[in-house]
Design a protein around this motif. Structure first.
Motif, PDB file in Angstrom:
ATOM      1  N   CYS A 129      43.299  31.558  34.760  1.00 42.97           N
ATOM      2  CA  CYS A 129      42.327  31.922  35.936  1.00 42.97           C
ATOM      3  C   CYS A 129      41.209  33.107  35.661  1.00 42.97           C
ATOM      4  CB  CYS A 129      42.809  31.999  37.415  1.00 42.97           C
ATOM      5  SG  CYS A 129      43.595  33.732  37.592  1.00 42.97           S
ATOM      6  N   CYS A 155      46.977  33.623  40.625  1.00 35.46           N
ATOM      7  CA  CYS A 155      47.482  31.935  40.416  1.00 35.46           C
ATOM      8  C   CYS A 155      48.938  31.962  40.079  1.00 35.46           C
ATOM      9  CB  CYS A 155      46.415  31.361  39.275  1.00 35.46           C
ATOM     10  SG  CYS A 155      47.023  31.723  37.792  1.00 35.46           S
ATOM     11  N   CYS A 176      50.451  36.372  36.299  1.00 35.26           N
ATOM     12  CA  CYS A 176      49.456  36.468  36.955  1.00 35.26           C
ATOM     13  C   CYS A 176      49.808  36.662  38.567  1.00 35.26           C
ATOM     14  CB  CYS A 176      48.374  35.227  36.888  1.00 35.26           C
ATOM     15  SG  CYS A 176      46.768  35.599  37.884  1.00 35.26           S
ATOM     16  N   CYS A 206      44.686  37.209  32.980  1.00 34.96           N
ATOM     17  CA  CYS A 206      45.271  35.955  32.862  1.00 34.96           C
ATOM     18  C   CYS A 206      44.582  34.884  32.259  1.00 34.96           C
ATOM     19  CB  CYS A 206      45.338  35.593  34.525  1.00 34.96           C
ATOM     20  SG  CYS A 206      46.011  33.695  34.617  1.00 34.96           S
ATOM     21  N   SER A 223      41.917  36.057  36.062  1.00 32.47           N
ATOM     22  CA  SER A 223      42.065  37.256  36.881  1.00 32.47           C
ATOM     23  C   SER A 223      42.678  38.464  36.274  1.00 32.47           C
ATOM     24  CB  SER A 223      43.130  36.913  38.051  1.00 32.47           C
ATOM     25  OG  SER A 223      43.479  38.106  38.717  1.00 32.47           O
TER      26      SER A 223
HETATM   27 ZN   LIG Z   1      45.920  33.599  37.017  1.00 40.15          ZN
END
Ligand SMILES: [Zn+2]
Lengths: 161, 252
Positions: free
Chosen positions: A125, A150, A147, A122, A127
């Motif tokens: 964030c 988030c 994502c 992502c 991730s």
């Molecule tokens: Zn994210």
């Protein structure tokens, strides 16, 4: 006296009309620049066969070089060798990430059905827990992802090779 | 000279396939069943129109009579279009559009892979560019075969109907005449024989996974490659050519 190196530097001022954060040099579509007394010849290659940005890029290059005092510029289109996302510069990939578009990851062959999906981190964030919504996105070169952590929906500059 | 005539005809046939299918798929713009598919279909259409531009521009160069890609695309009569009957068939429901695309993508992938080795440099370059795009298209259409075929009772019966109605047009994918034979001999294009076998293996494996049955009736319909079309082409051309016919040489 203008040199080919100067032309490459000028081209850093021409941005991709669809992803303005990238210059045409970052994108890797400029193949060669050659300069004679009378003519500046720039060879470009399209990202996708139907990429509507190529015509705009051609006009933008001619306009910019005219502003820099180069009167005669010819932009030629070549299809070979075919553009690949490997030609996107590292600088370009970093700019994409900052802009909120995930840069291309190394992917398995597209013809493999239901293969383990490529992990696209992502851009918001960082991730790695994300999923693909659609392999086709807002332009030919992008896919649509989201994502799972988030919930940010984001574009992925998909791998082409 | 002979070689040029044959190469022109071959590139024209390929260009017409991309042009007519690209136009057909573009009819979905704004009408896709969900937003993601609307976007997917318009992207596929754009790739096909881009490939058509590359191919028809090249056809114009080979011909050497001063026609560019636009003149070839917009200013011919129906009998001069050499596309497959498959690609001019109506969109029907989303499943029928995907079935048509699946047959075509599976064929184009195998063709482009072989054309990479063509002794004609420009044809190899176009194949290299188009193959990358076609792999995305094929993955997309293959996944839909499985999702719709092995989906609900309704999706299964509707996609089976599409398979039954389009199957008769698939044999023409492997059409060969003197144009092909002479280009095969020169190493410019591959023979269709190996392609047809590989195509059938791939298509069968996906359709089996999709729990669909290939029709046992082997009646085949062809004619597009020699300019004999179904009634659908005329309607496409009326829309495709309208602007250039009504306002000759009009430019954006
Ligand atoms: Zn994210």
């Amino acid at each position: 006296m203008v040199t080919e190196k100067d032309i490459w530097a000028y081209l850093e001022e021409v941005s991709d009309p669809e992803i303005p954060v990238l210059t045409v040099v970052d994108l890797g579509v400029i193949r060669t620049v050659s300069l004679t007394d009378e003519l500046c010849t720039i060879v470009i290659t399209p990202t996708y066969s139907g990429c509507p940005a190529m015509k705009v890029i051609e006009e933008d290059i001619i306009t910019l070089l005219k502003e820099k005092g180069i009167q005669n510029t010819k932009v030629e289109l070549t299809l070979f060798p075919a553009w690949t996302t490997d030609w996107l510069t590292e600088n370009g990939k970093n700019k994409l990430r900052e802009y909120g578009i995930a840069p291309p990851e190394n992917e398995v062959d597209k013809s493999v059905l239901f293969a383990e999906p490529t992990v696209v981190p992502c851009p918001l964030c960082k991730s790695r827990n994300t999923r693909m919504i659609s392999q086709f996105g807002s332009t030919a070169c992008k896919a649509h992802h989201q994502c799972n952590d988030c919930l940010e929906p984001f574009d992925y500059f998909k791998c082409l090779k | 000279m002979e070689k040029n005539t044959n190469l022109f005809e071959y590139v024209l046939r390929m260009g017409d396939d991309s042009l007519i299918l690209g136009h057909r798929v573009s009819e979905w713009c704004g009408h896709g069943p969900i937003l993601e598919e609307d976007i997917a279909l318009t992207n596929i259409s754009l790739d096909l129109i881009g490939q058509a531009t590359n191919l028809l521009e090249y056809a114009g160069e080979i011909e050497g009579k001063g026609r560019d890609g636009d003149a070839i695309a917009f200013l011919r009569c129906d009998r001069e279009y050499k596309n497959l009957l498959l690609v001019e068939q109506t969109n029907g429901d989303f499943g029928k559009t995907m079935m048509r695309q699946f047959f075509f993508d599976a064929f184009r992938r195998l063709l482009f892979e072989r054309l990479l080795k063509s002794s004609d440099i420009q044809l190899a370059a176009i194949a290299d560019k188009s193959l990358k795009e076609t792999k995305y298209h094929l993955k997309h259409s293959s996944e839909w075969m499985i999702r719709l075929g092995d989906g609900t009772d309704e999706s299964h019966s509707r996609i089976q109907d599409s398979l039954d109605s389009l199957w008769k047009y698939t044999n023409e994918l492997f059409f060969m005449d003197e144009v092909d034979f002479s280009l095969i001999k020169e190493g410019i294009i591959p023979s269709m024989d190996g392609i047809q076998e590989e195509w059938l293996v791939y298509v069968t494996s996906i359709l089996e996974e999709a729990t669909l049955s290939i029709p046992t009736n082997n009646w085949k319909q062809e004619g597009g490659r020699i300019g004999k079309h179904t009634e659908h082409l005329g309607f496409i051309l009326a829309e495709l050519q309208y602007m250039q016919r009504a306002y000759p040489n009009m430019k954006w």
